[in-house]
Design a protein around this motif. Structure first.
Motif, PDB file in Angstrom:
ATOM      1  N   MET A   1      -7.495  -1.826  -8.370  1.00 33.56           N
ATOM      2  CA  MET A   1      -6.174  -2.029  -7.990  1.00 33.56           C
ATOM      3  C   MET A   1      -5.936  -1.788  -6.548  1.00 33.56           C
ATOM      4  O   MET A   1      -5.283  -2.246  -5.799  1.00 33.56           O
ATOM      5  CB  MET A   1      -4.939  -1.333  -8.602  1.00 33.56           C
ATOM      6  N   LEU A   2      -6.825  -1.260  -5.943  1.00 33.76           N
ATOM      7  CA  LEU A   2      -6.813  -0.990  -4.393  1.00 33.76           C
ATOM      8  C   LEU A   2      -8.227  -1.534  -3.548  1.00 33.76           C
ATOM      9  O   LEU A   2      -9.230  -1.851  -4.221  1.00 33.76           O
ATOM     10  CB  LEU A   2      -7.008   0.759  -4.063  1.00 33.76           C
TER      11      LEU A   2
ATOM     12  N   GLY B   1       2.572   1.882  -3.277  1.00 33.31           N
ATOM     13  CA  GLY B   1       1.707   2.352  -4.367  1.00 33.31           C
ATOM     14  C   GLY B   1       1.371   3.579  -4.189  1.00 33.31           C
ATOM     15  O   GLY B   1       1.267   4.256  -5.069  1.00 33.31           O
TER      16      GLY B   1
ATOM     17  N   THR C   1      -9.305   1.741 -11.062  1.00 29.59           N
ATOM     18  CA  THR C   1      -9.569   1.973  -9.602  1.00 29.59           C
ATOM     19  C   THR C   1      -9.828   0.447  -8.870  1.00 29.59           C
ATOM     20  O   THR C   1      -9.736   0.548  -7.739  1.00 29.59           O
ATOM     21  CB  THR C   1     -11.010   2.749  -9.438  1.00 29.59           C
TER      22      THR C   1
ATOM     23  N   ARG D   1      -0.856   0.720 -14.351  1.00 28.20           N
ATOM     24  CA  ARG D   1      -2.378   0.131 -14.316  1.00 28.20           C
ATOM     25  C   ARG D   1      -3.183   0.972 -13.328  1.00 28.20           C
ATOM     26  O   ARG D   1      -4.424   1.420 -13.415  1.00 28.20           O
ATOM     27  CB  ARG D   1      -2.516  -1.437 -13.896  1.00 28.20           C
ATOM     28  N   ASP D   2      -2.371   1.242 -11.895  1.00 29.13           N
ATOM     29  CA  ASP D   2      -3.108   1.805 -10.807  1.00 29.13           C
ATOM     30  C   ASP D   2      -3.563   3.197 -11.310  1.00 29.13           C
ATOM     31  O   ASP D   2      -4.514   3.746 -10.913  1.00 29.13           O
ATOM     32  CB  ASP D   2      -2.345   2.006  -9.759  1.00 29.13           C
ATOM     33  N   ARG D   3      -2.969   3.971 -12.454  1.00 27.69           N
ATOM     34  CA  ARG D   3      -3.370   5.235 -13.189  1.00 27.69           C
ATOM     35  C   ARG D   3      -4.478   5.224 -13.656  1.00 27.69           C
ATOM     36  O   ARG D   3      -5.062   6.366 -14.022  1.00 27.69           O
ATOM     37  CB  ARG D   3      -2.078   5.875 -13.571  1.00 27.69           C
TER      38      ARG D   3
ATOM     39  N   THR E   1      -3.791  -4.223  -1.902  1.00 26.61           N
ATOM     40  CA  THR E   1      -3.839  -3.817  -3.075  1.00 26.61           C
ATOM     41  C   THR E   1      -3.343  -5.189  -4.005  1.00 26.61           C
ATOM     42  O   THR E   1      -2.857  -6.008  -3.440  1.00 26.61           O
ATOM     43  CB  THR E   1      -2.663  -2.828  -2.940  1.00 26.61           C
TER      44      THR E   1
ATOM     45  N   GLU F   1       0.687  -1.103  -0.180  1.00 29.83           N
ATOM     46  CA  GLU F   1       0.031  -0.049   0.161  1.00 29.83           C
ATOM     47  C   GLU F   1       0.880   1.332   0.124  1.00 29.83           C
ATOM     48  O   GLU F   1       0.503   2.239  -0.904  1.00 29.83           O
ATOM     49  CB  GLU F   1      -0.908  -0.107   1.217  1.00 29.83           C
TER      50      GLU F   1
ATOM     51  N   CYS G   1       2.132  -2.458 -11.957  1.00 27.93           N
ATOM     52  CA  CYS G   1       0.850  -2.165 -11.101  1.00 27.93           C
ATOM     53  C   CYS G   1       0.674  -0.604 -10.991  1.00 27.93           C
ATOM     54  O   CYS G   1      -0.390  -0.372 -11.187  1.00 27.93           O
ATOM     55  CB  CYS G   1       0.938  -2.662  -9.715  1.00 27.93           C
ATOM     56  N   SER G   2       1.853  -0.028 -10.985  1.00 29.61           N
ATOM     57  CA  SER G   2       1.795   1.608 -11.157  1.00 29.61           C
ATOM     58  C   SER G   2       1.040   2.118 -12.268  1.00 29.61           C
ATOM     59  O   SER G   2       0.387   2.957 -12.358  1.00 29.61           O
ATOM     60  CB  SER G   2       3.207   2.050 -10.609  1.00 29.61           C
TER      61      SER G   2
ATOM     62  N   ARG H   1       2.268   6.618  -6.743  1.00 28.65           N
ATOM     63  CA  ARG H   1       0.884   7.298  -7.431  1.00 28.65           C
ATOM     64  C   ARG H   1       1.316   8.881  -7.543  1.00 28.65           C
ATOM     65  O   ARG H   1       0.799   9.490  -8.244  1.00 28.65           O
ATOM     66  CB  ARG H   1      -0.232   6.839  -6.660  1.00 28.65           C
TER      67      ARG H   1
END
Length: 254
Positions: free
Chosen positions: A217-218, A126, A215, A210-212, A234, A123, A207-208, A130
């Protein structure tokens, strides 16, 4: 700011000033489709407003760089060499808090604590990536290095990227190797800690990105807390835990 007449800058000083200015400009504004937005005049203006030093093309062309492309490439190499994205310091306090509560007397207790480390580290990393401006620019540099049609730029930036990977892995190998020893785990031979860190790095980067845009991913709820209490995970934390279990095993001599 009033421009001052100063002694002529040395080649080394000019290079450092120009690289710092170029790096700041790209970190603030991003790369977009490349480094083309960065030119000598913009760097001169930045140095003039911040340092009060007046520079011109004659100050650098032929003396420090052969041309603009040469300068842009050096700025990209500078960005590619950044190792601050290792984020080891970002999670040190979180891991220390878990270690303070660690009961090393049983394998089950150590395994549960290790799971919690993966959850909170996943977490924290991430969140750090982010909110990181330099991370976004670094990813763009990586993309350019692997797709550039300029052979010299490709090789120099790619070499810088690999050196930064090596430096980050070297730092992580010491930190994570020591951590796993505390938890009573050892690497599963013939695997290595370096290979584990490469896998974690690739997972983190993917993951970073895709995380952008995703939603989901968390906020994954799992009954992993004390007495089966729900905890939020996460995707990266779950993947990190899976990699730990695949690469490491309980040390029977602990």
């Amino acid at each position: 700011m009033t421009m001052e007449r100063r002694p002529r800058q040395s080649r080394e000083d000019l290079r450092a000033l120009m690289l710092a200015a170029g790096r700041s400009i790209l970190l603030e504004e991003g790369l977009g489709t490349g480094a083309d937005a960065l030119n000598f005049k913009r760097a001169f203006d930045r140095i003039g407003s911040e340092k009060g030093i007046r520079l011109s093309n004659a100050s650098v062309i032929g003396r420090v760089w052969a041309n603009l492309d040469d300068y842009q490439t050096d700025v990209l190499v500078e960005l590619a060499s950044d190792t601050s994205r290792s984020n080891v310091s970002e999670v040190a306090d979180l891991v220390a808090a878990i270690l303070a509560e660690l009961d090393p007397s049983t394998a089950e207790a150590r395994s549960e604590a290790l799971s919690e480390v993966c959850r909170v580290v996943g977490e924290a990393l991430g969140d750090a990536l982010r909110n990181s401006v330099s991370w976004s620019v670094w990813i763009n540099v990586w993309t350019m290095a692997t797709s550039s049609d300029l052979p010299d730029r490709y090789q120099r930036v790619l070499s810088a990227l690999m050196r930064s990977y090596d430096a980050i892995n070297e730092e992580g190998e010491v930190a994570f190797g020591s951590l796993m020893t505390i938890f009573g785990y050892r690497i599963r031979e013939p695997l290595t800690v370096a290979q584990f860190l490469n896998a974690v790095g690739a997972l983190s980067e993917g993951c970073s990105l895709r995380d952008r845009v995703d939603t989901q991913m968390l906020g994954i709820v799992r009954p992993t807390g004390p007495d089966g209490e729900d905890q939020e995970w996460t995707i990266f934390g779950i993947g990190l835990h899976a990699l730990v279990l695949e690469f490491f095993e309980l040390d029977p001599d602990f």
